[in-house]
Design a protein around this motif. Structure first.
Motif, mmCIF file in Angstrom:
data_model
loop_
_atom_site.group_PDB
_atom_site.id
_atom_site.type_symbol
_atom_site.label_atom_id
_atom_site.label_comp_id
_atom_site.label_asym_id
_atom_site.label_seq_id
_atom_site.Cartn_x
_atom_site.Cartn_y
_atom_site.Cartn_z
ATOM 1 N N HIS A 49 0.803 -1.224 0.000
ATOM 2 C CA HIS A 49 0.000 0.000 0.000
ATOM 3 C C HIS A 49 0.837 1.276 0.000
ATOM 4 N N VAL A 50 2.161 1.159 -0.193
ATOM 5 C CA VAL A 50 3.052 2.313 -0.202
ATOM 6 C C VAL A 50 3.838 2.310 -1.510
ATOM 7 N N ASP A 51 4.035 3.499 -2.076
ATOM 8 C CA ASP A 51 4.865 3.631 -3.271
ATOM 9 C C ASP A 51 6.321 3.484 -2.850
ATOM 10 N N ASN A 52 6.833 2.284 -2.970
ATOM 11 C CA ASN A 52 8.161 1.941 -2.478
ATOM 12 C C ASN A 52 9.165 1.826 -3.622
ATOM 13 N N GLY A 53 8.730 2.070 -4.854
ATOM 14 C CA GLY A 53 9.563 1.825 -6.017
ATOM 15 C C GLY A 53 10.515 2.948 -6.347
ATOM 16 N N ASP A 54 11.313 2.712 -7.368
ATOM 17 C CA ASP A 54 12.323 3.654 -7.825
ATOM 18 C C ASP A 54 11.929 4.228 -9.179
ATOM 19 N N PHE A 55 12.657 5.253 -9.602
ATOM 20 C CA PHE A 55 12.454 5.856 -10.915
ATOM 21 C C PHE A 55 13.186 5.026 -11.960
ATOM 22 N N VAL A 56 12.592 4.888 -13.142
ATOM 23 C CA VAL A 56 13.194 4.102 -14.217
ATOM 24 C C VAL A 56 13.228 4.955 -15.480
ATOM 25 N N ILE A 57 14.407 5.047 -16.088
ATOM 26 C CA ILE A 57 14.591 5.726 -17.369
ATOM 27 C C ILE A 57 14.899 4.643 -18.395
ATOM 28 N N VAL A 58 14.103 4.573 -19.444
ATOM 29 C CA VAL A 58 14.317 3.586 -20.495
ATOM 30 C C VAL A 58 14.798 4.328 -21.734
ATOM 31 N N ILE A 59 15.964 3.915 -22.242
ATOM 32 C CA ILE A 59 16.502 4.524 -23.458
ATOM 33 C C ILE A 59 16.467 3.497 -24.589
ATOM 34 N N ASN A 60 16.593 3.976 -25.819
ATOM 35 C CA ASN A 60 16.554 3.145 -27.024
ATOM 36 C C ASN A 60 15.253 2.354 -27.137
ATOM 37 N N ALA A 61 14.132 3.018 -26.866
ATOM 38 C CA ALA A 61 12.832 2.351 -26.948
ATOM 39 C C ALA A 61 12.498 1.947 -28.374
ATOM 40 N N ASP A 62 13.096 2.609 -29.352
ATOM 41 C CA ASP A 62 12.817 2.269 -30.743
ATOM 42 C C ASP A 62 13.497 0.974 -31.172
ATOM 43 N N LYS A 63 14.403 0.439 -30.361
ATOM 44 C CA LYS A 63 15.123 -0.784 -30.712
ATOM 45 C C LYS A 63 14.636 -1.995 -29.938
ATOM 46 N N VAL A 64 13.454 -1.888 -29.306
ATOM 47 C CA VAL A 64 12.891 -3.008 -28.566
ATOM 48 C C VAL A 64 12.408 -4.060 -29.564
ATOM 49 N N VAL A 65 12.404 -5.332 -29.150
ATOM 50 C CA VAL A 65 12.099 -6.441 -30.046
ATOM 51 C C VAL A 65 10.761 -7.063 -29.671
ATOM 52 N N LEU A 66 9.937 -7.343 -30.663
ATOM 53 C CA LEU A 66 8.719 -8.122 -30.480
ATOM 54 C C LEU A 66 8.934 -9.468 -31.146
ATOM 55 N N THR A 67 8.687 -10.557 -30.426
ATOM 56 C CA THR A 67 8.966 -11.890 -30.940
ATOM 57 C C THR A 67 7.774 -12.417 -31.729
ATOM 58 N N GLY A 68 8.037 -13.417 -32.537
ATOM 59 C CA GLY A 68 6.979 -14.058 -33.313
ATOM 60 C C GLY A 68 6.407 -13.122 -34.362
ATOM 61 N N ASN A 69 5.099 -13.201 -34.577
ATOM 62 C CA ASN A 69 4.415 -12.379 -35.564
ATOM 63 C C ASN A 69 3.764 -11.148 -34.942
ATOM 64 N N LYS A 70 4.195 -10.770 -33.745
ATOM 65 C CA LYS A 70 3.528 -9.677 -33.041
ATOM 66 C C LYS A 70 3.633 -8.342 -33.759
ATOM 67 N N LEU A 71 4.664 -8.127 -34.545
ATOM 68 C CA LEU A 71 4.770 -6.856 -35.273
ATOM 69 C C LEU A 71 3.578 -6.637 -36.195
ATOM 70 N N ASP A 72 3.072 -7.712 -36.789
ATOM 71 C CA ASP A 72 1.947 -7.593 -37.714
ATOM 72 C C ASP A 72 0.609 -7.970 -37.080
ATOM 73 N N ASP A 73 0.613 -8.850 -36.070
ATOM 74 C CA ASP A 73 -0.639 -9.332 -35.493
ATOM 75 C C ASP A 73 -1.144 -8.481 -34.330
ATOM 76 N N LYS A 74 -0.235 -7.907 -33.555
ATOM 77 C CA LYS A 74 -0.646 -7.133 -32.377
ATOM 78 C C LYS A 74 -1.230 -5.797 -32.808
ATOM 79 N N VAL A 75 -2.387 -5.464 -32.247
ATOM 80 C CA VAL A 75 -3.091 -4.240 -32.601
ATOM 81 C C VAL A 75 -3.362 -3.442 -31.337
ATOM 82 N N TYR A 76 -3.011 -2.164 -31.362
ATOM 83 C CA TYR A 76 -3.310 -1.249 -30.258
ATOM 84 C C TYR A 76 -4.591 -0.500 -30.609
#
Length: 146
Positions: A49-76
């Motif tokens: 019940h307490v915000d105990n976490g840390d801050f996260v900075i993610v860089i190079n988000a454009d180079k993340v990988v989707l496995t399988g056919n998710k690039l074409d099948d996954k829809v937002y």
């Protein structure tokens, strides 16, 4: 002999900053580790019940990988609230236009669905390039083994 359970208080929590390089990492496995750090589940003093976490900075988000056919099948999907205003975009197009949103949406799905979860999600900073404006916070690089 009884032991007392330790419950962290919001004022006692010390927050750190971490930098994660998303280049070449699978999206889901990366998002699991990011959400654990944001919630504070990687700490011994985790309290639900307490915000105990840390801050996260993610860089190079454009180079993340989707496995399988998710690039074409996954829809937002998103809806404006008006009849017939359902917008759909494939993962390939979303990565090309807004790569930050792909990671943000995935991590948001793994966070608690309440006020505390939305507060924890504000500690996530995602950038598509290798540069970020948070050098003053002295973030520590965090390697995630996947």
């Amino acid at each position: 002999m009884s032991q007392k359970t330790y419950l962290a208080k919001p004022g006692e929590v010390e927050k750190k900053w971490y930098v994660i390089d998303a280049a070449g990492k699978p999206l889901g496995r990366l998002a699991v580790d990011i959400s654990r750090i944001l919630m504070g589940k990687n700490k011994v003093t985790y309290t639900p019940h307490v915000d105990n976490g840390d801050f996260v900075i993610v860089i190079n988000a454009d180079k993340v990988v989707l496995t399988g056919n998710k690039l074409d099948d996954k829809v937002y999907r998103r809806h404006s609230g008006y009849p017939g205003r359902l917008k759909e975009i494939k993962a390939r197009d979303m990565l090309a236009s807004h790569p930050e949103r792909v990671i943000e949406i995935t991590v948001k799905g793994m966070m608690p669905k309440n006020v505390l979860g939305r507060h924890m999600l504000k500690k996530l900073k995602v950038y598509s390039g290798s540069e970020h404006p948070h050098m003053a916070q002295k973030p520590q690089p965090l390697s995630i083994n996947l």
